[in-house]
Design a protein around this motif. Structure first.
Motif, short mmCIF file in Angstrom:
data_model
loop_
_atom_site.label_atom_id
_atom_site.label_comp_id
_atom_site.label_asym_id
_atom_site.label_seq_id
_atom_site.Cartn_x
_atom_site.Cartn_y
_atom_site.Cartn_z
N MET A 180 -1.51 -7.33 -16.59
CA MET A 180 -0.08 -7.19 -16.36
C MET A 180 0.18 -6.55 -15.00
SD MET A 180 2.80 -5.37 -18.77
CE MET A 180 2.32 -6.34 -20.21
N PRO A 181 1.08 -7.11 -14.18
CA PRO A 181 1.34 -6.54 -12.85
C PRO A 181 2.03 -5.18 -12.95
CG PRO A 181 2.87 -8.32 -13.33
CD PRO A 181 1.85 -8.34 -14.42
N ARG A 182 1.85 -4.35 -11.92
CA ARG A 182 2.50 -3.05 -11.87
C ARG A 182 4.01 -3.23 -11.75
NH1 ARG A 182 -0.91 1.15 -10.55
NH2 ARG A 182 0.88 2.42 -11.18
N TRP A 183 4.76 -2.17 -12.07
CA TRP A 183 6.22 -2.26 -12.13
C TRP A 183 6.84 -2.68 -10.80
CZ3 TRP A 183 9.17 0.66 -8.86
CH2 TRP A 183 8.57 1.76 -8.26
N TYR A 184 6.28 -2.19 -9.68
CA TYR A 184 6.88 -2.51 -8.39
C TYR A 184 6.59 -3.96 -7.98
CZ TYR A 184 2.19 -0.66 -7.28
OH TYR A 184 0.84 -0.39 -7.26
N VAL A 185 5.46 -4.50 -8.44
CA VAL A 185 5.18 -5.92 -8.20
C VAL A 185 6.15 -6.77 -9.01
CG1 VAL A 185 3.47 -7.76 -8.43
CG2 VAL A 185 2.74 -5.47 -7.73
N VAL A 237 9.16 -5.90 -9.99
CA VAL A 237 10.48 -5.79 -9.36
C VAL A 237 10.58 -6.72 -8.16
CG1 VAL A 237 12.00 -4.25 -8.03
CG2 VAL A 237 10.93 -3.43 -10.15
N ALA A 238 9.54 -6.75 -7.34
CA ALA A 238 9.53 -7.62 -6.16
C ALA A 238 9.56 -9.09 -6.57
CB ALA A 238 8.29 -7.34 -5.31
N GLN A 239 8.84 -9.45 -7.62
CA GLN A 239 8.82 -10.83 -8.10
C GLN A 239 10.20 -11.24 -8.62
OE1 GLN A 239 5.54 -10.40 -10.87
NE2 GLN A 239 4.16 -11.56 -9.55
N CYS A 240 10.83 -10.35 -9.36
CA CYS A 240 12.17 -10.65 -9.89
C CYS A 240 13.18 -10.82 -8.75
CB CYS A 240 12.62 -9.55 -10.85
SG CYS A 240 11.80 -9.59 -12.46
N LEU A 291 0.82 -1.20 0.00
CA LEU A 291 0.00 0.00 0.00
C LEU A 291 0.86 1.26 0.00
CD1 LEU A 291 -2.78 -1.08 2.54
CD2 LEU A 291 -3.04 -0.77 0.08
N ALA A 292 1.99 1.20 0.74
CA ALA A 292 2.89 2.35 0.80
C ALA A 292 3.50 2.63 -0.58
CB ALA A 292 3.99 2.10 1.83
N VAL A 293 3.96 1.57 -1.25
CA VAL A 293 4.54 1.73 -2.59
C VAL A 293 3.49 2.22 -3.57
CG1 VAL A 293 5.64 0.53 -4.52
CG2 VAL A 293 6.33 0.01 -2.18
N GLU A 294 2.28 1.67 -3.46
CA GLU A 294 1.18 2.08 -4.35
C GLU A 294 0.84 3.55 -4.13
OE1 GLU A 294 -2.68 0.13 -3.86
OE2 GLU A 294 -2.52 -0.46 -5.96
N PHE A 300 6.16 -17.56 -8.51
CA PHE A 300 5.65 -16.18 -8.59
C PHE A 300 4.88 -15.84 -9.85
CE2 PHE A 300 9.45 -15.73 -5.81
CZ PHE A 300 8.81 -15.24 -4.68
N CYS A 301 5.03 -16.59 -10.92
CA CYS A 301 4.52 -16.13 -12.21
C CYS A 301 2.99 -15.95 -12.22
CB CYS A 301 4.93 -17.09 -13.32
SG CYS A 301 4.68 -16.38 -14.96
N ASN A 302 2.56 -14.74 -12.48
CA ASN A 302 1.13 -14.43 -12.63
C ASN A 302 0.86 -13.70 -13.95
OD1 ASN A 302 2.38 -12.06 -11.96
ND2 ASN A 302 0.89 -11.44 -10.41
N HIS A 303 1.89 -13.61 -14.79
CA HIS A 303 1.75 -13.00 -16.12
C HIS A 303 3.00 -13.36 -16.92
CE1 HIS A 303 1.24 -10.00 -19.30
NE2 HIS A 303 -0.01 -9.89 -18.91
N VAL A 304 2.83 -13.52 -18.22
CA VAL A 304 3.95 -13.93 -19.06
C VAL A 304 5.07 -12.89 -19.05
CG1 VAL A 304 3.10 -12.88 -21.22
CG2 VAL A 304 4.50 -14.97 -21.31
N ILE A 305 4.76 -11.64 -18.73
CA ILE A 305 5.79 -10.60 -18.70
C ILE A 305 6.87 -10.91 -17.67
CG2 ILE A 305 4.62 -9.14 -16.99
CD1 ILE A 305 6.59 -7.90 -20.08
N LEU A 306 6.51 -11.63 -16.59
CA LEU A 306 7.52 -11.98 -15.58
C LEU A 306 8.58 -12.89 -16.17
CD1 LEU A 306 8.61 -11.91 -12.67
CD2 LEU A 306 7.17 -13.88 -12.17
N LEU A 307 8.20 -13.78 -17.07
CA LEU A 307 9.17 -14.66 -17.71
C LEU A 307 10.27 -13.83 -18.38
CD1 LEU A 307 6.68 -17.15 -19.39
CD2 LEU A 307 8.29 -17.74 -17.57
#
Length: 294
Positions: A132-137, A139-142, A15-18, A206-213
Motif C-alpha cells: 500500500m502506498p504511503r499517505w502522501y503518495v 494524496v499526490a495520486q488523487c 524525498l523532502a516529504v518522506e 496512476f493506480c498501483n494499489h486497490v486503495i487508490l480506487l
C-alpha cells in the motif's frame, strides 16, 4: 533534458516529504486500519473486495457526504450561507433526485464497478497491506486524478451544452437551477457514462494499489457534492486546494446554464474565458458599448 530536470524535481520533492514524514508522530489509527485491512483480505476474495467493497465505499461515502447539506436546510443560521436563498430545497425535488440516484447507482454504475476486479487482475494491481502506498503518495495520486478528470469534464461538459444535444442529455442535470448535494450525480444515464469516463482515466494512469480506487472515489465525491451543495460555507477545508472552484463557482453554472464548465479547478474556464468573472465583464462591456452607440 527538461524531462530529466522534472524527474529530479519530483524525486527531490518526494524525498523532502518522506523526510518530514519521518518526524511526524505515529498515526494512532494506522494499526486498527491495518488489522481491519488484513481481516478483509483473509475473509473475502479479491472479486468480493473489488466489487462489493467498491460499491459499499461509493454508497456509504455518497450519502454520508450529503448529510451536512441536507441538514443545513433545517438550520436557520445556515441559511445566510445558501447561495440562492430564494430557491429553497423541497421534499418533492429531493425525493425525485433520490429515486433517480438509486437507478443510476445500481443499473449504470454497478455494472461498471463489476469490472473493477478484472481491471486489477489485468494490470496486476496489488491488494496487500505491505504494498500500500504511503499517505502522501496517495494524496499526490488523487490530485493527479483530479487534474485529469477536470480536463475531461471541462471539454465534455461544454460539449454537452451544445444547443443541438443539450436538451437530449445534459438538460436532466439542470432540472434543478438551485443545486443541492444529493443532486451531484443526478443525470441522464448517458451523461453518467460520458462524464464518468473521466474518473477512470486517472485510475489507469496512476493506480498501483486497490486503495487508490477507493481513495479517489471518496475525494471525487467530496468535491462534487461540495460544489453542488448550494452553500458557500466559510472555513471549508477544500478551499485550501490550489485553484479549487467551490460551490459558488459551480452554482453560477446552474443558475445561468452557461460558463464555469470545469468540475474541480478554475484554470480551464479562465484559459478559455468561460468563468463567471469573464462573462460578467463581457456583459458589462457590451452594455457600455450599447450606451456609447446611443
Amino acid at each position: 533534458m527538461a524531462m530529466n530536470d522534472s524527474i529530479n524535481i519530483l524525486n527531490s520533492a518526494y524525498l523532502a516529504v518522506e523526510y518530514i514524514d519521518s518526524f511526524l508522530p505515529d498515526n494512532p489509527l494506522q494499526q486498527p486500519f491495518k488489522n481491519a485491512w488484513n481481516y478483509m483480505l483473509d475473509n473475502y476474495t479479491k472479486f468480493q473486495i473489488a466489487t462489493w467493497g467498491s460499491l459499499l465505499v461509493h454508497e456509504v461515502s455518497y450519502f454520508l457526504l450529503c448529510v451536512p447539506g441536507f441538514v443545513f436546510q433545517f438550520i436557520p443560521y445556515m441559511q445566510k450561507y445558501k447561495i440562492q436563498q430564494d430557491k429553497p430545497e423541497t421534499w418533492e425535488k429531493q425525493w425525485k433526485c433520490f429515486k433517480t440516484l438509486l437507478f443510476n447507482h445500481f443499473f449504470i454504475q454497478l455494472p461498471l464497478i463489476c469490472g473493477t476486479y478484472y481491471f486489477t487482475e489485468y494490470f496486476n494491481i496489488p491488494y496487500d497491506w505491505e504494498e500500500m502506498p504511503r499517505w502522501y503518495v496517495l494524496v499526490a495520486q488523487c490530485f493527479g486524478c483530479a487534474v485529469i478528470e477536470d480536463a475531461w469534464h471541462y471539454f465534455l461538459h461544454r460539449l454537452l451544452h451544445h444547443k443541438r444535444i443539450y436538451k437530449y442529455i445534459h438538460k436532466v442535470h439542470h432540472e434543478f437551477a438551485s443545486p443541492f448535494g444529493m443532486q451531484a450525480e443526478y443525470a441522464h444515464p448517458l451523461e453518467t457514462l460520458i462524464l464518468g469516463a473521466g474518473f477512470f482515466i486517472g485510475i489507469v494512469v496512476f493506480c498501483n494499489h486497490v486503495i487508490l480506487l477507493w481513495a479517489w472515489v471518496i475525494c471525487r465525491l467530496m468535491e462534487t457534492i461540495d460544489v453542488h451543495s448550494g452553500y458557500d460555507v466559510p472555513l471549508n477545508p477544500l478551499h485550501l486546494v490550489p485553484f479549487y472552484a467551490g460551490a459558488r463557482f459551480h452554482d453560477f453554472h446552474h443558475m445561468n446554464f452557461i460558463g464555469n464548465y470545469a468540475s474541480t479547478f478554475t484554470w480551464w474556464d479562465r484559459i478559455f474565458g468561460t468563468d463567471s468573472q469573464f462573462i460578467a465583464y463581457k456583459e458589462k462591456e457590451n452594455k457600455q458599448q450599447l450606451i456609447t452607440k446611443k
